[in-house]
Motif scaffolding. Sequence first.
Motif, PDB file in Angstrom:
ATOM      1  N   LYS A   1       0.815  -1.222   0.000  1.00  0.00           N
ATOM      2  CA  LYS A   1       0.000   0.000   0.000  1.00  0.00           C
ATOM      3  C   LYS A   1       0.845   1.267   0.000  1.00  0.00           C
ATOM      4  CE  LYS A   1      -4.075  -1.818   2.316  1.00  0.00           C
ATOM      5  NZ  LYS A   1      -4.570  -2.120   3.631  1.00  0.00           N
ATOM      6  N   ILE A   2       2.060   1.196   0.518  1.00  0.00           N
ATOM      7  CA  ILE A   2       2.847   2.409   0.733  1.00  0.00           C
ATOM      8  C   ILE A   2       4.326   2.041   0.747  1.00  0.00           C
ATOM      9  CG2 ILE A   2       2.783   2.212   3.283  1.00  0.00           C
ATOM     10  CD1 ILE A   2       2.393   5.277   3.349  1.00  0.00           C
ATOM     11  N   ALA A   3       5.171   2.974   0.387  1.00  0.00           N
ATOM     12  CA  ALA A   3       6.614   2.779   0.594  1.00  0.00           C
ATOM     13  C   ALA A   3       7.123   3.998   1.338  1.00  0.00           C
ATOM     14  CB  ALA A   3       7.325   2.632  -0.737  1.00  0.00           C
ATOM     15  N   ILE A   4       7.630   3.783   2.533  1.00  0.00           N
ATOM     16  CA  ILE A   4       8.223   4.896   3.285  1.00  0.00           C
ATOM     17  C   ILE A   4       9.705   4.627   3.432  1.00  0.00           C
ATOM     18  CG2 ILE A   4       8.347   6.139   5.466  1.00  0.00           C
ATOM     19  CD1 ILE A   4       5.587   6.100   5.825  1.00  0.00           C
ATOM     20  N   PHE A   5      10.512   5.603   3.060  1.00  0.00           N
ATOM     21  CA  PHE A   5      11.956   5.477   3.190  1.00  0.00           C
ATOM     22  C   PHE A   5      12.445   6.274   4.403  1.00  0.00           C
ATOM     23  CE2 PHE A   5      11.145   5.102  -1.362  1.00  0.00           C
ATOM     24  CZ  PHE A   5      11.942   4.030  -1.726  1.00  0.00           C
ATOM     25  N   ALA A   6      13.384   5.677   5.114  1.00  0.00           N
ATOM     26  CA  ALA A   6      14.166   6.445   6.082  1.00  0.00           C
ATOM     27  C   ALA A   6      15.197   7.219   5.274  1.00  0.00           C
ATOM     28  CB  ALA A   6      14.868   5.491   7.047  1.00  0.00           C
ATOM     29  N   ILE A   7      15.280   8.541   5.502  1.00  0.00           N
ATOM     30  CA  ILE A   7      16.302   9.347   4.830  1.00  0.00           C
ATOM     31  C   ILE A   7      17.515   9.367   5.756  1.00  0.00           C
ATOM     32  CG2 ILE A   7      16.865  11.607   3.872  1.00  0.00           C
ATOM     33  CD1 ILE A   7      13.821  12.179   3.710  1.00  0.00           C
ATOM     34  N   THR A   8      18.624   8.797   5.303  1.00  0.00           N
ATOM     35  CA  THR A   8      19.819   8.745   6.165  1.00  0.00           C
ATOM     36  C   THR A   8      20.977   9.415   5.440  1.00  0.00           C
ATOM     37  OG1 THR A   8      20.608   6.602   5.329  1.00  0.00           O
ATOM     38  CG2 THR A   8      19.036   6.550   7.145  1.00  0.00           C
ATOM     39  N   ARG A   9      21.883   9.995   6.247  1.00  0.00           N
ATOM     40  CA  ARG A   9      23.056  10.654   5.662  1.00  0.00           C
ATOM     41  C   ARG A   9      24.190   9.647   5.521  1.00  0.00           C
ATOM     42  NH1 ARG A   9      24.705  16.172   8.355  1.00  0.00           N
ATOM     43  NH2 ARG A   9      25.057  14.860  10.173  1.00  0.00           N
ATOM     44  N   LYS A  10      24.853   9.688   4.374  1.00  0.00           N
ATOM     45  CA  LYS A  10      25.990   8.786   4.175  1.00  0.00           C
ATOM     46  C   LYS A  10      27.092   9.065   5.189  1.00  0.00           C
ATOM     47  CE  LYS A  10      25.766   7.997  -0.794  1.00  0.00           C
ATOM     48  NZ  LYS A  10      26.353   8.375  -2.082  1.00  0.00           N
ATOM     49  N   GLU A  11      27.265  10.355   5.526  1.00  0.00           N
ATOM     50  CA  GLU A  11      28.435  10.703   6.344  1.00  0.00           C
ATOM     51  C   GLU A  11      28.403  10.097   7.737  1.00  0.00           C
ATOM     52  OE1 GLU A  11      27.443  15.129   6.126  1.00  0.00           O
ATOM     53  OE2 GLU A  11      28.230  14.988   8.153  1.00  0.00           O
ATOM     54  N   ASP A  12      27.195   9.852   8.289  1.00  0.00           N
ATOM     55  CA  ASP A  12      27.166   9.277   9.644  1.00  0.00           C
ATOM     56  C   ASP A  12      26.087   8.201   9.806  1.00  0.00           C
ATOM     57  OD1 ASP A  12      24.905  10.804   9.519  1.00  0.00           O
ATOM     58  OD2 ASP A  12      25.497  12.243  11.053  1.00  0.00           O
ATOM     59  N   ASN A  13      25.448   7.815   8.713  1.00  0.00           N
ATOM     60  CA  ASN A  13      24.359   6.808   8.733  1.00  0.00           C
ATOM     61  C   ASN A  13      23.151   7.231   9.554  1.00  0.00           C
ATOM     62  OD1 ASN A  13      25.560   4.846   7.131  1.00  0.00           O
ATOM     63  ND2 ASN A  13      26.757   4.075   8.871  1.00  0.00           N
ATOM     64  N   GLY A  14      23.115   8.475  10.010  1.00  0.00           N
ATOM     65  CA  GLY A  14      22.021   8.896  10.885  1.00  0.00           C
ATOM     66  C   GLY A  14      20.731   9.157  10.109  1.00  0.00           C
ATOM     67  N   LEU A  15      19.609   8.777  10.715  1.00  0.00           N
ATOM     68  CA  LEU A  15      18.307   9.075  10.119  1.00  0.00           C
ATOM     69  C   LEU A  15      18.011  10.563  10.332  1.00  0.00           C
ATOM     70  CD1 LEU A  15      15.026   7.074  10.388  1.00  0.00           C
ATOM     71  CD2 LEU A  15      15.030   9.484  11.001  1.00  0.00           C
ATOM     72  N   ILE A  16      17.651  11.258   9.242  1.00  0.00           N
ATOM     73  CA  ILE A  16      17.347  12.693   9.369  1.00  0.00           C
ATOM     74  C   ILE A  16      15.910  13.019   8.979  1.00  0.00           C
ATOM     75  CG2 ILE A  16      19.751  13.403   9.046  1.00  0.00           C
ATOM     76  CD1 ILE A  16      18.847  14.289   6.145  1.00  0.00           C
ATOM     77  N   GLY A  17      15.175  12.039   8.446  1.00  0.00           N
ATOM     78  CA  GLY A  17      13.792  12.323   8.058  1.00  0.00           C
ATOM     79  C   GLY A  17      13.153  11.127   7.395  1.00  0.00           C
ATOM     80  N   LEU A  18      11.923  11.320   6.932  1.00  0.00           N
ATOM     81  CA  LEU A  18      11.185  10.257   6.243  1.00  0.00           C
ATOM     82  C   LEU A  18      10.596  10.808   4.948  1.00  0.00           C
ATOM     83  CD1 LEU A  18       8.984   8.620   9.053  1.00  0.00           C
ATOM     84  CD2 LEU A  18      11.332   8.057   8.399  1.00  0.00           C
ATOM     85  N   ILE A  19      10.462   9.923   3.972  1.00  0.00           N
ATOM     86  CA  ILE A  19       9.791  10.313   2.729  1.00  0.00           C
ATOM     87  C   ILE A  19       8.991   9.117   2.242  1.00  0.00           C
ATOM     88  CG2 ILE A  19      11.835   9.760   1.298  1.00  0.00           C
ATOM     89  CD1 ILE A  19      10.938  12.279  -0.425  1.00  0.00           C
ATOM     90  N   ASN A  20       7.768   9.372   1.781  1.00  0.00           N
ATOM     91  CA  ASN A  20       6.957   8.244   1.309  1.00  0.00           C
ATOM     92  C   ASN A  20       6.446   8.493  -0.097  1.00  0.00           C
ATOM     93  OD1 ASN A  20       3.871   8.874   1.185  1.00  0.00           O
ATOM     94  ND2 ASN A  20       4.627   9.961   2.968  1.00  0.00           N
ATOM     95  N   ILE A  21       6.169   7.400  -0.768  1.00  0.00           N
ATOM     96  CA  ILE A  21       5.502   7.461  -2.070  1.00  0.00           C
ATOM     97  C   ILE A  21       4.384   6.424  -2.033  1.00  0.00           C
ATOM     98  CG2 ILE A  21       7.348   6.013  -3.105  1.00  0.00           C
ATOM     99  CD1 ILE A  21       6.631   7.581  -5.787  1.00  0.00           C
ATOM    100  N   THR A  22       3.184   6.913  -2.254  1.00  0.00           N
ATOM    101  CA  THR A  22       2.003   6.069  -2.109  1.00  0.00           C
ATOM    102  C   THR A  22       1.160   6.205  -3.364  1.00  0.00           C
ATOM    103  OG1 THR A  22       2.007   6.629   0.221  1.00  0.00           O
ATOM    104  CG2 THR A  22       0.015   5.601  -0.616  1.00  0.00           C
ATOM    105  N   GLY A  23       0.872   5.091  -4.022  1.00  0.00           N
ATOM    106  CA  GLY A  23       0.138   5.225  -5.270  1.00  0.00           C
ATOM    107  C   GLY A  23      -0.702   4.031  -5.618  1.00  0.00           C
ATOM    108  N   THR A  24      -1.420   4.181  -6.717  1.00  0.00           N
ATOM    109  CA  THR A  24      -2.258   3.086  -7.185  1.00  0.00           C
ATOM    110  C   THR A  24      -1.788   2.671  -8.567  1.00  0.00           C
ATOM    111  OG1 THR A  24      -3.794   4.589  -8.274  1.00  0.00           O
ATOM    112  CG2 THR A  24      -4.295   4.012  -5.989  1.00  0.00           C
ATOM    113  N   ASN A  25      -1.786   1.376  -8.811  1.00  0.00           N
ATOM    114  CA  ASN A  25      -1.406   0.891 -10.136  1.00  0.00           C
ATOM    115  C   ASN A  25      -2.465   1.245 -11.161  1.00  0.00           C
ATOM    116  OD1 ASN A  25       0.935  -0.120  -9.184  1.00  0.00           O
ATOM    117  ND2 ASN A  25       0.108  -2.173  -8.816  1.00  0.00           N
ATOM    118  N   ALA A  26      -3.733   1.291 -10.710  1.00  0.00           N
ATOM    119  CA  ALA A  26      -4.828   1.508 -11.657  1.00  0.00           C
ATOM    120  C   ALA A  26      -4.616   2.785 -12.466  1.00  0.00           C
ATOM    121  CB  ALA A  26      -6.153   1.568 -10.906  1.00  0.00           C
TER     122      ALA A  26
END
Length: 178
Positions: A62-87
């Motif tokens: 139903k949804i894909a939510i990504f953890a946004i992490t920085r390469k420099e320290d692997n720390g999570l800095i936010g979230l981003i999602n993409i939610t859609g319908t195939n139809a």
Amino acid sequence: MKTVETSRLILRRLTLDDSARVEEYASDYDVAKTTLNIPHPYPEGGAREFITSILEAERNGKIAIFAITRKEDNGLIGLINITGTNANRRAEIGYWIGKPYWGNGYGTEAARAVIKYGFEELNHNRVYALAFTDNPGSWRIMEKSGMKHEGILRQHAIRDGRPVDMTYYAILREEYTG
Ligand SMILES: CC(C)(COP(=O)(O)OP(=O)(O)OC[C@H]1O[C@@H](n2cnc3c(N)ncnc32)[C@H](O)[C@@H]1OP(=O)(O)O)[C@@H](O)C(=O)NCCC(=O)NCCS
């Protein structure tokens, strides 16, 4: 759901180990107040419950939510999602960045990567986003990601008991340049 890499970021699947960081940033009213789905005050343990429900929804596609992490320290800095319908082959994106990391272009970098993911991996035809009209940081991200302004939805939502106007942006597959 694949991991996505940009020049400074890794967007990856959320895990329950992310709960503390998510709760820390999402508890900040400056982050919550221009979103429709972050409660305030943020309930204690709420991030763990939220991530558990997301992992379940992802299993159902139903949804894909990504953890946004920085390469420099692997720390999570936010979230981003993409939610859609195939139809209709369209998807909505939404995001937040923890306040200590605002103003570094991370939001724009993550949004561009997820738009690319929507077209190239999920085969969508249209990717759209909504922001409060008084949240220029968010609609600037949409503009900088190649989205076009399509209109204002008057009093489209209620935040903290107050009706809010939402600005609506989208990019079509035929406009997407990669
Ligand atoms: C909106 C948000 C995601 C921006 O994240 P960010 O990583 O700071 O964004 P960027 O650094 O990529 O900046 C994007 C653009 O918006 C501008 N911007 C950022 N905050 C701004 C503000 N408060 N006022 C005006 N412009 C702002 C930046 O200057 C930049 O534009 P520019 O390159 O022309 O200068 C972040 O502030 C946030 O998470 N806010 C709370 C949650 C939220 O509103 N999410 C969006 C819901 S639709």
